[in-house]
Design a protein around this motif. Structure first.
Motif, PDB file in Angstrom:
ATOM      1  N   SER A 118       0.996  -1.115  -0.220  1.00  0.00           N
ATOM      2  CA  SER A 118       0.430  -0.341   0.208  1.00  0.00           C
ATOM      3  C   SER A 118       0.827   0.735  -0.251  1.00  0.00           C
ATOM      4  N   ALA A 119       1.757   0.983   1.108  1.00  0.00           N
ATOM      5  CA  ALA A 119       2.752   2.571   0.985  1.00  0.00           C
ATOM      6  C   ALA A 119       3.306   3.293  -0.161  1.00  0.00           C
ATOM      7  N   ARG A 120       3.356   1.734  -1.333  1.00  0.00           N
ATOM      8  CA  ARG A 120       4.814   1.646  -2.278  1.00  0.00           C
ATOM      9  C   ARG A 120       3.939   1.382  -3.629  1.00  0.00           C
ATOM     10  N   TYR A 121       3.202   1.575  -3.387  1.00  0.00           N
ATOM     11  CA  TYR A 121       2.012   0.403  -5.036  1.00  0.00           C
ATOM     12  C   TYR A 121       1.785   1.307  -5.807  1.00  0.00           C
ATOM     13  N   ALA A 122       2.497   2.726  -5.935  1.00  0.00           N
ATOM     14  CA  ALA A 122       3.218   3.883  -7.111  1.00  0.00           C
ATOM     15  C   ALA A 122       4.569   3.360  -7.030  1.00  0.00           C
ATOM     16  N   GLY A 123       5.411   3.608  -6.507  1.00  0.00           N
ATOM     17  CA  GLY A 123       6.530   3.162  -6.384  1.00  0.00           C
ATOM     18  C   GLY A 123       6.774   3.823  -5.460  1.00  0.00           C
ATOM     19  N   LEU A 124       8.589   3.301  -5.186  1.00  0.00           N
ATOM     20  CA  LEU A 124       9.541   3.209  -3.616  1.00  0.00           C
ATOM     21  C   LEU A 124       9.755   4.119  -3.132  1.00  0.00           C
ATOM     22  N   GLU A 125       8.971   5.635  -3.883  1.00  0.00           N
ATOM     23  CA  GLU A 125       9.543   7.218  -2.979  1.00  0.00           C
ATOM     24  C   GLU A 125       7.989   6.802  -2.658  1.00  0.00           C
ATOM     25  N   LYS A 126       6.748   6.134  -1.834  1.00  0.00           N
ATOM     26  CA  LYS A 126       5.911   6.733  -0.888  1.00  0.00           C
ATOM     27  C   LYS A 126       4.841   7.478  -1.346  1.00  0.00           C
ATOM     28  N   ASN A 127       4.459   7.949  -2.543  1.00  0.00           N
ATOM     29  CA  ASN A 127       3.968   8.711  -2.832  1.00  0.00           C
ATOM     30  C   ASN A 127       2.238   8.323  -2.567  1.00  0.00           C
ATOM     31  N   ASP A 128       1.185   9.434  -1.356  1.00  0.00           N
ATOM     32  CA  ASP A 128       0.192   8.819  -1.182  1.00  0.00           C
ATOM     33  C   ASP A 128      -0.412   8.874  -2.544  1.00  0.00           C
TER      34      ASP A 128
END
Length: 204
Positions: free
Chosen positions: A86-96
């Motif tokens: 969930s925290a890194r679903y769109a990438g390792l940068e963890k952008n909400d």
């Protein structure tokens, strides 16, 4: 217990813990309050595995009692994704915002009835010479088509909770604590505090 270390750098999570612990006279500290940088790699495949991994690793490094949580969003129409990612679903940068966009894109064309989802949370309590224990909670709801509200963090703006008839991000911290997955897990933790206090004392 006058002070508790939460194994997270997430300021949003810290606020959730503060809202539930401060009324009990317990000061909440996080990894952000430490001089040294601690980053535990989450290699587990379940929320429970990751919570235990973080709690035990940080406790081992610092020699103190630690509470760690792993939580996330499970969307039925996405086969349970994003789940532990969930925290890194769109990438390792963890952008909400990027994570939210990816969920909404994945649900394009999905009807309201099929947008069921839940937040899940597992708390792990670990300390020197004590057996690690876990507590879990969940919050059922559905995914909205657009963002609503400015409170909370993560996926809160698109998670609709039927109990409150609002998005999670439209709730106050107190209201969120009453129904949230983390609130449910923390309620279990508080229920078991007397027994855990004995373990805390024995581990000192």
């Amino acid at each position: 217990m006058k002070q508790v270390l939460i194994a997270t750098n997430n300021k949003g999570k810290a606020k959730d813990f503060e809202a539930l612990f401060n009324p009990l006279g317990v000061t909440v500290m996080t990894l952000n309050d430490l001089e040294e940088t601690i980053d535990v790699e989450e290699t587990g495949t379940t929320f429970e595995e990751n919570a235990i991994l973080k709690a035990e690793e940080v406790s081992k490094l610092l020699g103190v009692i630690v509470i760690a949580d792993d939580s996330g969003l499970e969307v039925d129409a996405l086969d349970g994704a994003p789940g532990v990612y969930s925290a890194r679903y769109a990438g390792l940068e963890k952008n909400d915002d990027a994570n939210i966009d990816k969920v909404l894109e994945g649900l394009t064309g999905v009807s309201d009835e099929e947008r069921t989802a839940r937040f899940r949370c597992v708390l792990a309590v670990a300390g020197p010479e004590m057996e690690t224990v876990t507590f879990s909670g969940s919050c059922e709801g559905s995914i909205l088509h657009d963002r609503r509200g400015t409170n909370g963090f993560g996926y809160d703006p698109i998670f609709y909770t039927p109990i409150k008839e609002r998005a999670m991000a439209e709730l106050s911290a107190i209201e969120k604590g009453e129904i949230s997955h983390r609130g449910a897990a923390l309620a279990q933790l508080k229920e078991h505090l007397p027994k855990l206090m004995e373990s805390f004392g024995a581990s000192r």
